[in-house]
Design a protein around this motif. Structure first.
Motif, PDB file in Angstrom:
ATOM      1  N   LYS A 237     -15.828 -42.793  14.842  1.00 47.23           N
ATOM      2  CA  LYS A 237     -14.747 -43.782  14.781  1.00 47.23           C
ATOM      3  C   LYS A 237     -13.467 -43.202  15.361  1.00 47.23           C
ATOM      4  O   LYS A 237     -12.739 -43.884  16.087  1.00 47.23           O
ATOM      5  N   GLU A 238     -13.187 -41.942  15.079  1.00 48.47           N
ATOM      6  CA  GLU A 238     -11.993 -41.286  15.602  1.00 48.47           C
ATOM      7  C   GLU A 238     -12.018 -41.262  17.133  1.00 48.47           C
ATOM      8  O   GLU A 238     -11.012 -41.544  17.792  1.00 48.47           O
ATOM      9  N   LEU A 239     -13.179 -40.947  17.705  1.00 51.71           N
ATOM     10  CA  LEU A 239     -13.327 -40.925  19.156  1.00 51.71           C
ATOM     11  C   LEU A 239     -13.158 -42.327  19.738  1.00 51.71           C
ATOM     12  O   LEU A 239     -12.434 -42.516  20.729  1.00 51.71           O
ATOM     13  N   SER A 240     -13.794 -43.301  19.130  1.00 54.29           N
ATOM     14  CA  SER A 240     -13.685 -44.670  19.613  1.00 54.29           C
ATOM     15  C   SER A 240     -12.228 -45.139  19.609  1.00 54.29           C
ATOM     16  O   SER A 240     -11.754 -45.737  20.579  1.00 54.29           O
ATOM     17  N   GLU A 241     -11.516 -44.851  18.530  1.00 58.50           N
ATOM     18  CA  GLU A 241     -10.109 -45.238  18.439  1.00 58.50           C
ATOM     19  C   GLU A 241      -9.258 -44.511  19.477  1.00 58.50           C
ATOM     20  O   GLU A 241      -8.334 -45.093  20.053  1.00 58.50           O
ATOM     21  N   ALA A 242      -9.568 -43.244  19.730  1.00 52.77           N
ATOM     22  CA  ALA A 242      -8.833 -42.486  20.749  1.00 52.77           C
ATOM     23  C   ALA A 242      -9.080 -43.059  22.143  1.00 52.77           C
ATOM     24  O   ALA A 242      -8.164 -43.087  22.973  1.00 52.77           O
ATOM     25  N   LEU A 243     -10.282 -43.525  22.401  1.00 49.47           N
ATOM     26  CA  LEU A 243     -10.588 -44.136  23.694  1.00 49.47           C
ATOM     27  C   LEU A 243      -9.882 -45.485  23.851  1.00 49.47           C
ATOM     28  O   LEU A 243      -9.400 -45.809  24.944  1.00 49.47           O
ATOM     29  N   ILE A 244      -9.779 -46.236  22.773  1.00 54.69           N
ATOM     30  CA  ILE A 244      -9.012 -47.493  22.818  1.00 54.69           C
ATOM     31  C   ILE A 244      -7.555 -47.178  23.127  1.00 54.69           C
ATOM     32  O   ILE A 244      -6.938 -47.816  23.989  1.00 54.69           O
ATOM     33  N   ALA A 245      -7.005 -46.173  22.464  1.00 57.49           N
ATOM     34  CA  ALA A 245      -5.622 -45.758  22.733  1.00 57.49           C
ATOM     35  C   ALA A 245      -5.482 -45.265  24.170  1.00 57.49           C
ATOM     36  O   ALA A 245      -4.479 -45.540  24.836  1.00 57.49           O
ATOM     37  N   GLY A 246      -6.493 -44.556  24.654  1.00 56.38           N
ATOM     38  CA  GLY A 246      -6.480 -44.081  26.034  1.00 56.38           C
ATOM     39  C   GLY A 246      -6.424 -45.228  27.019  1.00 56.38           C
ATOM     40  O   GLY A 246      -5.683 -45.189  28.005  1.00 56.38           O
ATOM     41  N   ASN A 247      -7.188 -46.269  26.747  1.00 53.20           N
ATOM     42  CA  ASN A 247      -7.179 -47.432  27.640  1.00 53.20           C
ATOM     43  C   ASN A 247      -5.829 -48.140  27.600  1.00 53.20           C
ATOM     44  O   ASN A 247      -5.357 -48.633  28.621  1.00 53.20           O
ATOM     45  N   GLN A 248      -5.205 -48.167  26.437  1.00 53.58           N
ATOM     46  CA  GLN A 248      -3.865 -48.746  26.342  1.00 53.58           C
ATOM     47  C   GLN A 248      -2.875 -47.916  27.162  1.00 53.58           C
ATOM     48  O   GLN A 248      -1.992 -48.456  27.826  1.00 53.58           O
ATOM     49  N   GLY A 249      -3.043 -46.597  27.136  1.00 56.35           N
ATOM     50  CA  GLY A 249      -2.204 -45.718  27.944  1.00 56.35           C
ATOM     51  C   GLY A 249      -2.422 -45.932  29.432  1.00 56.35           C
ATOM     52  O   GLY A 249      -1.468 -45.917  30.220  1.00 56.35           O
ATOM     53  N   ILE A 250      -3.662 -46.129  29.814  1.00 62.08           N
ATOM     54  CA  ILE A 250      -3.981 -46.412  31.222  1.00 62.08           C
ATOM     55  C   ILE A 250      -3.282 -47.699  31.646  1.00 62.08           C
ATOM     56  O   ILE A 250      -2.692 -47.771  32.729  1.00 62.08           O
ATOM     57  N   GLU A 251      -3.326 -48.702  30.794  1.00 57.92           N
ATOM     58  CA  GLU A 251      -2.677 -49.987  31.096  1.00 57.92           C
ATOM     59  C   GLU A 251      -1.166 -49.799  31.253  1.00 57.92           C
ATOM     60  O   GLU A 251      -0.570 -50.334  32.195  1.00 57.92           O
ATOM     61  N   ARG A 252      -0.550 -49.036  30.348  1.00 61.26           N
ATOM     62  CA  ARG A 252       0.894 -48.783  30.475  1.00 61.26           C
ATOM     63  C   ARG A 252       1.201 -48.030  31.760  1.00 61.26           C
ATOM     64  O   ARG A 252       2.204 -48.299  32.426  1.00 61.26           O
ATOM     65  N   GLY A 253       0.343 -47.094  32.129  1.00 58.49           N
ATOM     66  CA  GLY A 253       0.527 -46.361  33.382  1.00 58.49           C
ATOM     67  C   GLY A 253       0.459 -47.282  34.583  1.00 58.49           C
ATOM     68  O   GLY A 253       1.265 -47.165  35.510  1.00 58.49           O
ATOM     69  N   MET A 254      -0.488 -48.201  34.565  1.00 61.68           N
ATOM     70  CA  MET A 254      -0.605 -49.159  35.670  1.00 61.68           C
ATOM     71  C   MET A 254       0.632 -50.048  35.758  1.00 61.68           C
ATOM     72  O   MET A 254       1.105 -50.346  36.849  1.00 61.68           O
ATOM     73  N   GLU A 255       1.153 -50.448  34.610  1.00 60.22           N
ATOM     74  CA  GLU A 255       2.373 -51.261  34.601  1.00 60.22           C
ATOM     75  C   GLU A 255       3.539 -50.475  35.200  1.00 60.22           C
ATOM     76  O   GLU A 255       4.319 -51.014  35.991  1.00 60.22           O
TER      77      GLU A 255
END
Length: 165
Positions: A38-56
């Motif tokens: 669960k910790e890994l899954s949540e970190a990957l969700i956060a990572g994808n949110q970071g990727i989205e912010r980077g793209m913005e």
């Protein structure tokens, strides 16, 4: 696009980094779904949110300089994404903990590519006197490094140990 100056290179690399980020999102989502931890899954969700912010951020910077961030295709990330799919999603694993260790490995490879990209464009922006750009890219770089460190902590904090047992 002909690259005649550092400014041209800067814009070219921003577009390449945008493409890299866009290509990495689907595989990060898949790895998040495949993760047992669960910790890994949540970190990957956060990572994808970071990727989205980077793209913005990249999109805003490109628009500021009058260029469209789309249209470039990052061949480097294409290969890294293919490797991530092969080694973390398509491989048959004897147990989920080992898959989680593979997911971390592949995510960190994606992240290291992004770290290199953000570091280069940040340096270009600073050299060109685009201080606002440099600060925004430094923030992206810091978030990406933090994500990498988080994955190392998850791996060393339990995932790798569980994969051995």
């Amino acid at each position: 696009m002909t690259v005649n100056s550092l400014h041209d290179l800067y814009l070219d690399q921003l577009k390449d980094l945008y493409s890299a980020c866009k290509q990495s999102q689907p595989i990060v989502t898949e790895m998040g779904r495949a993760a047992k931890s669960k910790e890994l899954s949540e970190a990957l969700i956060a990572g994808n949110q970071g990727i989205e912010r980077g793209m913005e951020t990249i999109s805003e910077l490109c628009n500021r300089h009058g260029v469209d961030p789309t249209g470039e295709h990052c061949k480097g990330m294409e290969g890294i994404v293919a490797e991530a799919r092969k080694h973390a999603i398509d491989t048959q694993f004897g147990d989920d903990d080992t898959r989680d260790a593979a997911i971390i490995t592949q995510y960190q490879r994606l992240t290291h590519y992004a770290i290199a990209g953000y570091g280069c464009v940040r340096s270009f922006a600073n050299r060109l006197g685009h201080d606002g750009d440099g600060a925004a890219l430094q923030e992206c770089l810091d978030h990406t490094r933090h994500g990498d460190q988080t994955m190392t902590q998850i791996a060393e904090g339990g995932v790798n140990r569980a994969a051995v047992d």
